[in-house]
Design an enzyme around this catalytic site. Structure first.
Site, PDB file in Angstrom:
ATOM      1  N   ASN A  52     -11.976 -17.058  -2.592  1.00 18.47           N
ATOM      2  CA  ASN A  52     -10.855 -17.533  -3.396  1.00 18.47           C
ATOM      3  C   ASN A  52     -11.115 -19.003  -3.765  1.00 18.47           C
ATOM      4  O   ASN A  52     -11.258 -19.850  -2.873  1.00 18.47           O
ATOM      5  CB  ASN A  52      -9.567 -17.379  -2.571  1.00 18.47           C
ATOM      6  CG  ASN A  52      -8.338 -17.845  -3.320  1.00 18.47           C
ATOM      7  OD1 ASN A  52      -8.371 -18.871  -3.981  1.00 18.47           O
ATOM      8  ND2 ASN A  52      -7.254 -17.116  -3.194  1.00 18.47           N
ATOM      9  N   HIS A  97      -8.392 -23.508  -4.606  1.00 15.90           N
ATOM     10  CA  HIS A  97      -8.220 -24.909  -4.203  1.00 15.90           C
ATOM     11  C   HIS A  97      -9.273 -25.848  -4.775  1.00 15.90           C
ATOM     12  O   HIS A  97      -9.141 -27.059  -4.665  1.00 15.90           O
ATOM     13  CB  HIS A  97      -8.075 -25.007  -2.684  1.00 15.90           C
ATOM     14  CG  HIS A  97      -6.812 -24.334  -2.244  1.00 15.90           C
ATOM     15  ND1 HIS A  97      -5.581 -24.705  -2.752  1.00 15.90           N
ATOM     16  CD2 HIS A  97      -6.579 -23.282  -1.420  1.00 15.90           C
ATOM     17  CE1 HIS A  97      -4.649 -23.921  -2.237  1.00 15.90           C
ATOM     18  NE2 HIS A  97      -5.231 -23.039  -1.436  1.00 15.90           N
ATOM     19  N   HIS A 137      -5.705 -16.868  -7.851  1.00 16.27           N
ATOM     20  CA  HIS A 137      -4.273 -16.581  -7.907  1.00 16.27           C
ATOM     21  C   HIS A 137      -3.691 -17.359  -9.084  1.00 16.27           C
ATOM     22  O   HIS A 137      -3.644 -18.589  -9.053  1.00 16.27           O
ATOM     23  CB  HIS A 137      -3.627 -17.018  -6.585  1.00 16.27           C
ATOM     24  CG  HIS A 137      -2.172 -16.674  -6.471  1.00 16.27           C
ATOM     25  ND1 HIS A 137      -1.467 -16.865  -5.307  1.00 16.27           N
ATOM     26  CD2 HIS A 137      -1.277 -16.147  -7.353  1.00 16.27           C
ATOM     27  CE1 HIS A 137      -0.219 -16.471  -5.473  1.00 16.27           C
ATOM     28  NE2 HIS A 137      -0.074 -16.048  -6.713  1.00 16.27           N
ATOM     29  N   ARG A 156      -0.715 -18.465 -10.415  1.00 14.25           N
ATOM     30  CA  ARG A 156       0.695 -18.598 -10.025  1.00 14.25           C
ATOM     31  C   ARG A 156       1.558 -18.871 -11.237  1.00 14.25           C
ATOM     32  O   ARG A 156       1.112 -19.466 -12.223  1.00 14.25           O
ATOM     33  CB  ARG A 156       0.846 -19.743  -9.014  1.00 14.25           C
ATOM     34  CG  ARG A 156       0.177 -19.487  -7.679  1.00 14.25           C
ATOM     35  CD  ARG A 156       0.552 -20.583  -6.692  1.00 14.25           C
ATOM     36  NE  ARG A 156       1.940 -20.472  -6.306  1.00 14.25           N
ATOM     37  CZ  ARG A 156       2.352 -19.964  -5.140  1.00 14.25           C
ATOM     38  NH1 ARG A 156       1.493 -19.573  -4.231  1.00 14.25           N
ATOM     39  NH2 ARG A 156       3.632 -19.877  -4.869  1.00 14.25           N
ATOM     40  N   ARG A 167       0.089 -24.090 -10.555  1.00  9.58           N
ATOM     41  CA  ARG A 167      -0.198 -25.315  -9.793  1.00  9.58           C
ATOM     42  C   ARG A 167      -1.689 -25.542  -9.558  1.00  9.58           C
ATOM     43  O   ARG A 167      -2.106 -26.648  -9.314  1.00  9.58           O
ATOM     44  CB  ARG A 167       0.556 -25.320  -8.461  1.00  9.58           C
ATOM     45  CG  ARG A 167       0.071 -24.293  -7.475  1.00  9.58           C
ATOM     46  CD  ARG A 167       0.728 -24.475  -6.131  1.00  9.58           C
ATOM     47  NE  ARG A 167       2.122 -24.065  -6.137  1.00  9.58           N
ATOM     48  CZ  ARG A 167       2.770 -23.693  -5.030  1.00  9.58           C
ATOM     49  NH1 ARG A 167       2.165 -23.731  -3.866  1.00  9.58           N
ATOM     50  NH2 ARG A 167       4.028 -23.311  -5.085  1.00  9.58           N
ATOM     51  N   GLU A 197      -5.056 -12.351  -8.087  1.00  5.55           N
ATOM     52  CA  GLU A 197      -3.789 -12.296  -7.339  1.00  5.55           C
ATOM     53  C   GLU A 197      -2.677 -12.734  -8.269  1.00  5.55           C
ATOM     54  O   GLU A 197      -2.836 -13.715  -9.006  1.00  5.55           O
ATOM     55  CB  GLU A 197      -3.831 -13.252  -6.148  1.00  5.55           C
ATOM     56  CG  GLU A 197      -4.746 -12.825  -5.050  1.00  5.55           C
ATOM     57  CD  GLU A 197      -4.804 -13.876  -3.948  1.00  5.55           C
ATOM     58  OE1 GLU A 197      -4.095 -14.890  -4.009  1.00  5.55           O
ATOM     59  OE2 GLU A 197      -5.597 -13.678  -3.029  1.00  5.55           O
ATOM     60  N   THR A 253       1.253 -18.434  -0.143  1.00  5.22           N
ATOM     61  CA  THR A 253       1.940 -17.145   0.005  1.00  5.22           C
ATOM     62  C   THR A 253       2.419 -17.010   1.450  1.00  5.22           C
ATOM     63  O   THR A 253       1.623 -17.159   2.377  1.00  5.22           O
ATOM     64  CB  THR A 253       0.970 -15.999  -0.339  1.00  5.22           C
ATOM     65  OG1 THR A 253       0.284 -16.338  -1.531  1.00  5.22           O
ATOM     66  CG2 THR A 253       1.718 -14.695  -0.532  1.00  5.22           C
ATOM     67  N   GLU A 294      -3.851  -5.082   1.049  1.00  4.29           N
ATOM     68  CA  GLU A 294      -4.470  -6.237   1.714  1.00  4.29           C
ATOM     69  C   GLU A 294      -3.505  -6.679   2.810  1.00  4.29           C
ATOM     70  O   GLU A 294      -2.359  -7.058   2.526  1.00  4.29           O
ATOM     71  CB  GLU A 294      -4.690  -7.385   0.722  1.00  4.29           C
ATOM     72  CG  GLU A 294      -5.261  -8.628   1.412  1.00  4.29           C
ATOM     73  CD  GLU A 294      -5.481  -9.807   0.462  1.00  4.29           C
ATOM     74  OE1 GLU A 294      -5.390  -9.627  -0.766  1.00  4.29           O
ATOM     75  OE2 GLU A 294      -5.736 -10.906   0.970  1.00  4.29           O
ATOM     76  N   HIS A 336      -5.785 -14.246   4.459  1.00  2.00           N
ATOM     77  CA  HIS A 336      -4.836 -15.351   4.590  1.00  2.00           C
ATOM     78  C   HIS A 336      -5.055 -16.091   5.906  1.00  2.00           C
ATOM     79  O   HIS A 336      -4.923 -15.511   6.977  1.00  2.00           O
ATOM     80  CB  HIS A 336      -3.366 -14.926   4.491  1.00  2.00           C
ATOM     81  CG  HIS A 336      -2.554 -16.000   3.830  1.00  2.00           C
ATOM     82  ND1 HIS A 336      -2.054 -17.066   4.521  1.00  2.00           N
ATOM     83  CD2 HIS A 336      -2.246 -16.206   2.529  1.00  2.00           C
ATOM     84  CE1 HIS A 336      -1.443 -17.875   3.661  1.00  2.00           C
ATOM     85  NE2 HIS A 336      -1.547 -17.374   2.446  1.00  2.00           N
TER      86      HIS A 336
END
Ligand code: PXP
Length: 239
Positions: free
Chosen positions: A7, A10, A43, A45, A49, A70, A101, A151, A191
């Site tokens: 992922n 970030h 993801h 969102r 963000r 996601e 999340t 998941e 996660h």
């Protein structure tokens, strides 16, 4: 061995801190692929963000492995996803004020809406995964709405600070994973996983995909992206 989807959200978080064009999550995705990951996860969102629409489009065009998007079930995001055609979508609950999340989807109370959305993705040949807590009722509901995969949220496992809590959270994941595999769902997890805590989860035989982001991006700041992904693949391989 469970496959790693990296992922890269970030990487975009750091970029958005300055609202400029670097660091580029696509560049990180391409390095992750050279290090041997099986897929890239982003993801998108609703508040944008970190990952932006253009990131998803560029990553879609450029990566050779699978793209897992996601997303929440908001109408505009669903339309975007249908157009962009990731290989897989993973539905997650989203709350504006959350840092990340916070829990799994409650599939049991959203069956009608989810079934309709899942049908649209199925018609396009896009795999649908539902991010759920390791709860047998959620697994059965995922089958009922026509999901291809679940998941399991490993958030509580990753936050466990006593051996007892750790064992009990792992047990829940193990049991729910057995059920989902029995019911013919592909079984994923993610996660809060890092090189220290990934092994017991990766040792659950039926788990075939792990989605890991924050710990890899954090480690990449110290050792570089390629090395951070390699370290994680090796940690999963020890399972
Ligand atoms: N799986 C899902 C559904 C997520 O929402 C996230 C966070 O974006 C992850 C996995 C990865 O979590 P982490 O960044 O803690 O590795």
């Amino acid at each position: 061995m469970a496959q790693l989807c990296v992922n890269v959200d970030h990487v975009a978080t750091v970029r958005q801190a300055r609202m400029i064009s670097s660091p580029d999550p696509l560049e990180a995705a391409l390095i992750a692929e050279t290090a041997g990951c099986a897929g890239i996860t982003v993801h998108l969102r609703e508040d944008r963000r970190h990952i932006q629409d253009h990131d998803v489009k560029r990553i879609r065009k450029s990566i050779k492995t699978k793209l897992n998007l996601e997303m929440a079930t908001a109408k505009d995001i669903v339309e975007f996803a249908i157009k962009t055609r990731p290989d897989q979508v993973s539905f997650v609950p989203e709350r504006r004020m959350e840092v990340t999340t916070e829990g799994g989807l409650d599939v049991t109370i959203r069956q009608k809406r989810l079934r309709g959305i899942i049908e649209r993705f199925a018609r396009k040949g896009i795999i649908v995964s539902l991010f759920i807590d390791p709860d047998p009722d959620q697994v059965r509901a995922a089958v009922d709405v026509g999901a291809d995969a679940v998941e399991f949220n490993t958030g509580q496992y990753s936050l466990a600070r006593t051996r007892r809590k750790l064992a009990s959270e792992l047990h829940k994941i193990d049991k729910a994973a057995s059920l989902s595999a029995t019911l013919d769902l592909a079984t994923h997890a993610g996660h809060g996983l890092n090189v220290e805590n990934v092994r017991p989860v990766a040792s659950i035989e039926v788990i075939d995909e792990l989605n890991i982001g924050h710990s890899i991006v954090g480690r990449a700041l110290i050792v570089g992206f390629h090395a951070a992904v390699t370290e994680m693949i090796m940690a999963i391989g020890k399972a």
